[in-house]
Design a protein around this motif. Sequence first.
Motif, PDB file in Angstrom:
ATOM      1  N   ILE A 133      -4.133   3.235  -8.273  1.00 54.99           N
ATOM      2  CA  ILE A 133      -5.264   3.587  -7.244  1.00 54.99           C
ATOM      3  C   ILE A 133      -6.227   2.567  -7.286  1.00 54.99           C
ATOM      4  O   ILE A 133      -6.583   2.009  -6.138  1.00 54.99           O
TER       5      ILE A 133
ATOM      6  N   LYS B  89       1.048   3.998  -2.760  1.00 54.65           N
ATOM      7  CA  LYS B  89       0.852   5.557  -2.620  1.00 54.65           C
ATOM      8  C   LYS B  89       2.037   6.588  -3.077  1.00 54.65           C
ATOM      9  O   LYS B  89       1.771   7.508  -3.736  1.00 54.65           O
TER      10      LYS B  89
ATOM     11  N   LYS C 265      -4.520  -0.380  -5.347  1.00 59.63           N
ATOM     12  CA  LYS C 265      -4.200   0.038  -3.697  1.00 59.63           C
ATOM     13  C   LYS C 265      -5.530   0.022  -3.212  1.00 59.63           C
ATOM     14  O   LYS C 265      -5.878  -0.447  -2.197  1.00 59.63           O
TER      15      LYS C 265
ATOM     16  N   ASN D 251       0.823  -1.055  -0.011  1.00 57.20           N
ATOM     17  CA  ASN D 251       0.139  -0.014   0.035  1.00 57.20           C
ATOM     18  C   ASN D 251       0.955   1.079   0.049  1.00 57.20           C
ATOM     19  O   ASN D 251       0.483   2.192  -0.552  1.00 57.20           O
ATOM     20  N   GLU D 252       2.027   1.234   0.835  1.00 60.44           N
ATOM     21  CA  GLU D 252       2.725   2.260   0.934  1.00 60.44           C
ATOM     22  C   GLU D 252       3.653   2.584  -0.453  1.00 60.44           C
ATOM     23  O   GLU D 252       3.751   3.702  -0.855  1.00 60.44           O
TER      24      GLU D 252
ATOM     25  N   ARG E  66       1.785   8.998  -6.216  1.00 59.57           N
ATOM     26  CA  ARG E  66       2.113  10.490  -5.956  1.00 59.57           C
ATOM     27  C   ARG E  66       3.081  11.000  -6.984  1.00 59.57           C
ATOM     28  O   ARG E  66       3.121  11.813  -7.687  1.00 59.57           O
TER      29      ARG E  66
END
Length: 501
Positions: free
Chosen positions: A284, A221, A287, A217-218, A225
């Motif tokens: 996305i 993310k 995730k 997940n990190e 970004r």
Amino acid sequence: MSQITIQNLSFTYVGDHTPVFEGLNLQLDTNWKLGLVGRNGRGKTTLLRLLAGELEGRGTVSLRRRCLRWPRQVENPARRTMDILLEGVPPEEEWRLSWELSKLGLEEEVLERPFSTLSGGEQTRALLAALFLDEGAYPMIDEPTNHLDGPGRALVADYLRGLDRGFLLVSHDRAFLDSCVDHILALNPTGPELVRGTFSSWFRDKEDRDRGEAAQNEKLKGEIRRLEQAAADRKQKADAVERAKVGISQSGIVKHGLRPYLGEKSRKGQQQRKNIERRADRAIQEKAGLLKDIERADTLKLTPLVYHSDRLLEGRELSITYPGMRGTPIRLTLRQGDRLCLDGGNGSGKTSLLRLILGEGVPHTGTLQRASGLVISYVPQKADHLRGEPAAWAEGQGLDLTKFLTLLRKLDFSRALFSRDMGEYSAGQQKKVLLAASLCRSAHLYVWDEPLNYIDLFSRMQLEELILQCQPTLLFVEHDRVFREKIATGIVELEGSSPAH
């Protein structure tokens, strides 16, 4: 081998908008010693009631054996224990009752006593003995440890482990589950998970899986970004080219094919931006598929008061003296920062001692000195008296409503529960109301009487983390061995027995 097959099962309680189960599919082997786990309100007892035929849902439940749910309601507990236990038992199996009772540490003489005179632990073991008399039925056991002390839990775990038949067991006691099950059925947020092994082996795998999902997940993310920034940069460049192209068109200048060149550059820039945005959308979506089965266990908060001196309680030669009780006098010293666990068998007077410390008129010998002006926050053993909506109840208790509701949310309460009558809550949800109320109060001393009864595994872990972090002074009764080993700074042994009171 017999199978229980559940296909596309859905169920919603009348008046509720959120289904307990929706499209549930399972296949269970009745030879398994199956532990059923999940957070309060996730549908564990509802599933047992559906299998037992007490509730009817949409879908298909195929059974080759009759399912018996424990505990059963005892009508007229003043009747003789034998008459109650043999209800519905095939006559050819009645002879086995004394044998099953002996394996659960009960003498045959309890059969002649009124059921109401048995202690809570004795009643639990007696009803379990009767459950296993019907060889043709599939036993389903719903939280048997709630009225059992430590030795009683060990005795029942040994009994279940030694059986040569399967069962379905709902329990939140980690050590108890590890002692007697060989499969785990977990009701996770996204649906059921069925694995072979103990609770501990399942939980280790779940933690590893959760850590892997959190790391992924990190990573996603960060990628999102980066892609969003790249898309923004590409858009800025493409817009700059587009503005240059428009400026040339408006000036009427066409030099060395500059306008066609800028047009093609603008088209490519916009296409690159769209490709980057599509990649970001895919990241996305990927995730969004993560973290759905991670049980949220938000950090709880507690603000204990600091007393002006170290010693809060002092008991000397202290003994509860209800008629017929023969307890060994104890010495009890509770200092600020202590977390003392009262230990002893059912009927040894643990709850009575807590009530004495609270200032109730409990008959006793010896002396008890309580620090002047001591503020105590109390969690009683039973929560079945709760009625009305939680907000109205909390205001009547003088609680900070925002703090109270926030604590309930952190203990996995949905907002829909706030508008329901607490009399309709599960036993675990009712106990969480009392725990949240206690945590709302700033106190010098927290007195908790079996706080974990009916409380789910993840909330138990939240409470462990809270206590170890906030270090409140705590006097408690609890038979969950793992919780005690993590939390208690000392054990106070109570010996003796008493009649029911």
